[in-house]
Structure formats: structure tokens, C-alpha cells
Design a protein around this motif. Sequence first.
Motif, mmCIF file in Angstrom:
data_model
loop_
_atom_site.group_PDB
_atom_site.id
_atom_site.type_symbol
_atom_site.label_atom_id
_atom_site.label_comp_id
_atom_site.label_asym_id
_atom_site.label_seq_id
_atom_site.Cartn_x
_atom_site.Cartn_y
_atom_site.Cartn_z
ATOM 1 N N PRO A 165 -4.832 1.507 7.302
ATOM 2 C CA PRO A 165 -3.971 1.963 6.050
ATOM 3 C C PRO A 165 -3.263 1.310 5.259
ATOM 4 O O PRO A 165 -2.800 -0.078 5.906
ATOM 5 C CB PRO A 165 -2.877 2.821 6.901
ATOM 6 C CG PRO A 165 -3.377 2.867 8.584
ATOM 7 C CD PRO A 165 -4.292 1.795 8.607
ATOM 8 N N PRO A 166 -2.914 1.269 4.108
ATOM 9 C CA PRO A 166 -2.108 0.467 3.364
ATOM 10 C C PRO A 166 -0.873 0.422 3.807
ATOM 11 O O PRO A 166 -0.205 1.304 4.706
ATOM 12 C CB PRO A 166 -2.155 1.306 1.934
ATOM 13 C CG PRO A 166 -3.081 2.307 1.952
ATOM 14 C CD PRO A 166 -3.351 2.577 3.325
ATOM 15 N N ALA A 167 -0.127 -0.733 3.537
ATOM 16 C CA ALA A 167 1.396 -1.171 3.780
ATOM 17 C C ALA A 167 2.201 -0.133 3.243
ATOM 18 O O ALA A 167 1.950 0.325 1.993
ATOM 19 C CB ALA A 167 1.821 -2.393 3.527
ATOM 20 N N ALA A 168 3.281 0.045 3.813
ATOM 21 C CA ALA A 168 4.218 0.856 3.145
ATOM 22 C C ALA A 168 4.817 0.301 1.951
ATOM 23 O O ALA A 168 4.847 -1.006 1.500
ATOM 24 C CB ALA A 168 5.691 0.884 4.257
ATOM 25 N N PRO A 169 4.977 1.049 0.952
ATOM 26 C CA PRO A 169 5.483 0.414 -0.413
ATOM 27 C C PRO A 169 6.404 -0.778 -0.631
ATOM 28 O O PRO A 169 6.323 -1.566 -1.194
ATOM 29 C CB PRO A 169 5.961 1.693 -1.357
ATOM 30 C CG PRO A 169 5.350 2.778 -0.662
ATOM 31 C CD PRO A 169 5.351 2.691 0.880
ATOM 32 N N ALA A 170 7.613 -0.690 0.197
ATOM 33 C CA ALA A 170 8.312 -1.678 0.376
ATOM 34 C C ALA A 170 7.715 -2.930 0.901
ATOM 35 O O ALA A 170 7.876 -4.155 0.506
ATOM 36 C CB ALA A 170 9.715 -1.235 1.207
ATOM 37 N N VAL A 171 7.153 -2.949 1.873
ATOM 38 C CA VAL A 171 6.290 -3.961 2.668
ATOM 39 C C VAL A 171 5.146 -4.744 1.508
ATOM 40 O O VAL A 171 5.309 -5.776 1.376
ATOM 41 C CB VAL A 171 5.508 -3.705 3.976
ATOM 42 C CG1 VAL A 171 4.551 -4.796 4.554
ATOM 43 C CG2 VAL A 171 6.335 -2.859 5.032
ATOM 44 N N ALA A 172 4.468 -3.785 1.054
ATOM 45 C CA ALA A 172 3.595 -4.101 -0.223
ATOM 46 C C ALA A 172 4.417 -4.946 -1.317
ATOM 47 O O ALA A 172 3.847 -5.659 -1.575
ATOM 48 C CB ALA A 172 2.903 -3.005 -0.735
ATOM 49 N N ALA A 173 5.411 -4.319 -1.625
ATOM 50 C CA ALA A 173 6.126 -5.130 -2.787
ATOM 51 C C ALA A 173 6.674 -6.504 -2.367
ATOM 52 O O ALA A 173 6.653 -7.362 -3.161
ATOM 53 C CB ALA A 173 7.362 -4.217 -3.099
ATOM 54 N N ALA A 174 7.028 -6.577 -1.242
ATOM 55 C CA ALA A 174 7.401 -7.995 -0.675
ATOM 56 C C ALA A 174 6.294 -8.675 -0.543
ATOM 57 O O ALA A 174 6.501 -9.963 -1.031
ATOM 58 C CB ALA A 174 8.398 -7.843 0.763
ATOM 59 N N TYR A 175 5.052 -8.405 0.022
ATOM 60 C CA TYR A 175 3.982 -9.159 0.137
ATOM 61 C C TYR A 175 3.382 -9.726 -1.082
ATOM 62 O O TYR A 175 3.336 -10.789 -1.513
ATOM 63 C CB TYR A 175 2.777 -8.447 0.821
ATOM 64 C CG TYR A 175 1.663 -9.103 0.727
ATOM 65 C CD1 TYR A 175 1.300 -10.122 1.583
ATOM 66 C CD2 TYR A 175 0.640 -8.728 -0.253
ATOM 67 C CE1 TYR A 175 0.123 -10.950 1.603
ATOM 68 C CE2 TYR A 175 -0.654 -9.602 -0.345
ATOM 69 C CZ TYR A 175 -0.860 -10.437 0.415
ATOM 70 O OH TYR A 175 -1.955 -11.377 0.342
ATOM 71 N N PHE A 176 3.401 -8.716 -2.004
ATOM 72 C CA PHE A 176 3.042 -9.058 -3.512
ATOM 73 C C PHE A 176 4.068 -9.968 -4.145
ATOM 74 O O PHE A 176 3.584 -10.856 -5.120
ATOM 75 C CB PHE A 176 2.360 -7.801 -4.275
ATOM 76 C CG PHE A 176 1.275 -7.217 -3.656
ATOM 77 C CD1 PHE A 176 -0.130 -7.829 -3.726
ATOM 78 C CD2 PHE A 176 1.341 -6.129 -3.098
ATOM 79 C CE1 PHE A 176 -1.307 -7.418 -3.108
ATOM 80 C CE2 PHE A 176 0.172 -5.300 -2.755
ATOM 81 C CZ PHE A 176 -1.287 -6.022 -2.523
ATOM 82 N N GLY A 177 5.116 -9.706 -4.046
ATOM 83 C CA GLY A 177 6.273 -10.686 -4.849
ATOM 84 C C GLY A 177 6.225 -11.972 -4.337
ATOM 85 O O GLY A 177 6.092 -13.040 -4.943
ATOM 86 N N ALA A 178 5.996 -12.138 -3.014
ATOM 87 C CA ALA A 178 5.717 -13.387 -2.136
ATOM 88 C C ALA A 178 4.491 -14.140 -2.797
ATOM 89 O O ALA A 178 4.639 -15.297 -3.108
ATOM 90 C CB ALA A 178 5.616 -13.306 -0.751
ATOM 91 N N SER A 179 3.436 -13.452 -2.944
ATOM 92 C CA SER A 179 2.090 -13.890 -3.533
ATOM 93 C C SER A 179 2.425 -14.771 -4.661
ATOM 94 O O SER A 179 1.750 -15.765 -5.170
ATOM 95 C CB SER A 179 1.103 -13.049 -3.585
ATOM 96 O OG SER A 179 -0.273 -13.402 -4.087
ATOM 97 N N LEU A 180 3.089 -13.878 -5.640
ATOM 98 C CA LEU A 180 3.401 -14.477 -7.118
ATOM 99 C C LEU A 180 4.234 -15.885 -7.113
ATOM 100 O O LEU A 180 3.969 -16.618 -7.945
ATOM 101 C CB LEU A 180 4.041 -13.386 -7.972
ATOM 102 C CG LEU A 180 2.808 -12.292 -8.488
ATOM 103 C CD1 LEU A 180 3.752 -11.042 -9.245
ATOM 104 C CD2 LEU A 180 1.951 -12.806 -9.082
#
Length: 162
Positions: free
Chosen positions: A17-32
Motif C-alpha cells: 500500500p502507498p505510504a501515509a501522506p505525511a511519510v510520503a511528503a517527507a520522502y519526496f521532500g528529501a528526494s528533492l
Amino acid sequence: MTSQPATIAGNPVLRVPPAAPAVAAAYFGASLAFHADVSDVAEALAAGGDPGFVLLDSRSTASWDQGHIPGAVHLPTALIAEQAPRLLDPAVPVVTYCWGPGCNGATRAALALAGLGYQVKEMLGGFEYWAREGFESETWQGRERRSADPLTAPAGTDDCGC
């Protein structure tokens, strides 16, 4: 009647399943924070003046001679520990690139630079996508620009909208 969600077991996309929105935001923010794309690097370099970073080609001399991004610093990964302190200012962020998405040379170069205390990002797509998106490259023979590949760059505009 409400539609039923696809069963997770039968759906390869949702099997995990997709990550929780807060976890996804942290991941994608870190990726950038770790990556820059070819178009953003090209835009920063084309703006003129100091782009605020050094672009570093971490490939071999033979690869550099085959073609590189104008204005890039050539420093093969194997020589970073020895030569980076002489060539790079630790106060200026470094953006690394290598051949392309099938090569992790830029990642290895970024790791070596980070280990020496440099702020660093990796340019996604490497030299391959630089050339495929139609940006100018350079060899000892001069500069050249290939037509943009419509599978990697928008046709008829410089803005992909992303």
C-alpha cells in the motif's frame, strides 16, 4: 451502488500500500534535497552569472572527451578524495552527473563528496538525458546541440509543465 476498491492481493500496484501522506511528503521532500533534474540544471546555467553550484562530471577522461556539459568541472570519482579540496570550494554546493540512469557513477561521486563535507546533489538522467533533451554539449571539436527526443522533452516548447 458504490464501487469496491480493487483487492490488494490481485493488484500489483497496491500489493504494497502507498505510504501515509505525511511519510510520503517527507520522502519526496528529501528526494528533492538529493536530486536535481536536467532541465532545472540547464535553466540555472542558462540564466547567466553564478548558478550557485558547481556542476561536476565524474566520468573518465575518455567519456569526458566524448562529450560533456559546457562549464562542468571534470573530476573522475576515483580522484575526488585527492583533488576535490584543490578544485572545489566547500561552501559551494556540487551537482554531480555521470552517463545516465543506468549508471550509478554520479551517486558514487556524490557519496565521496558528501564524505568530504560538501553539500551535494545528483543530476537525474546524467549526460544521456542532457543530450536527449537537446541541451548543448561540448567536445574538443567544439559545441553541438542535438534535436530533443520527444520521448524526453516537450515538442514545440521549452516548458514541460512539471
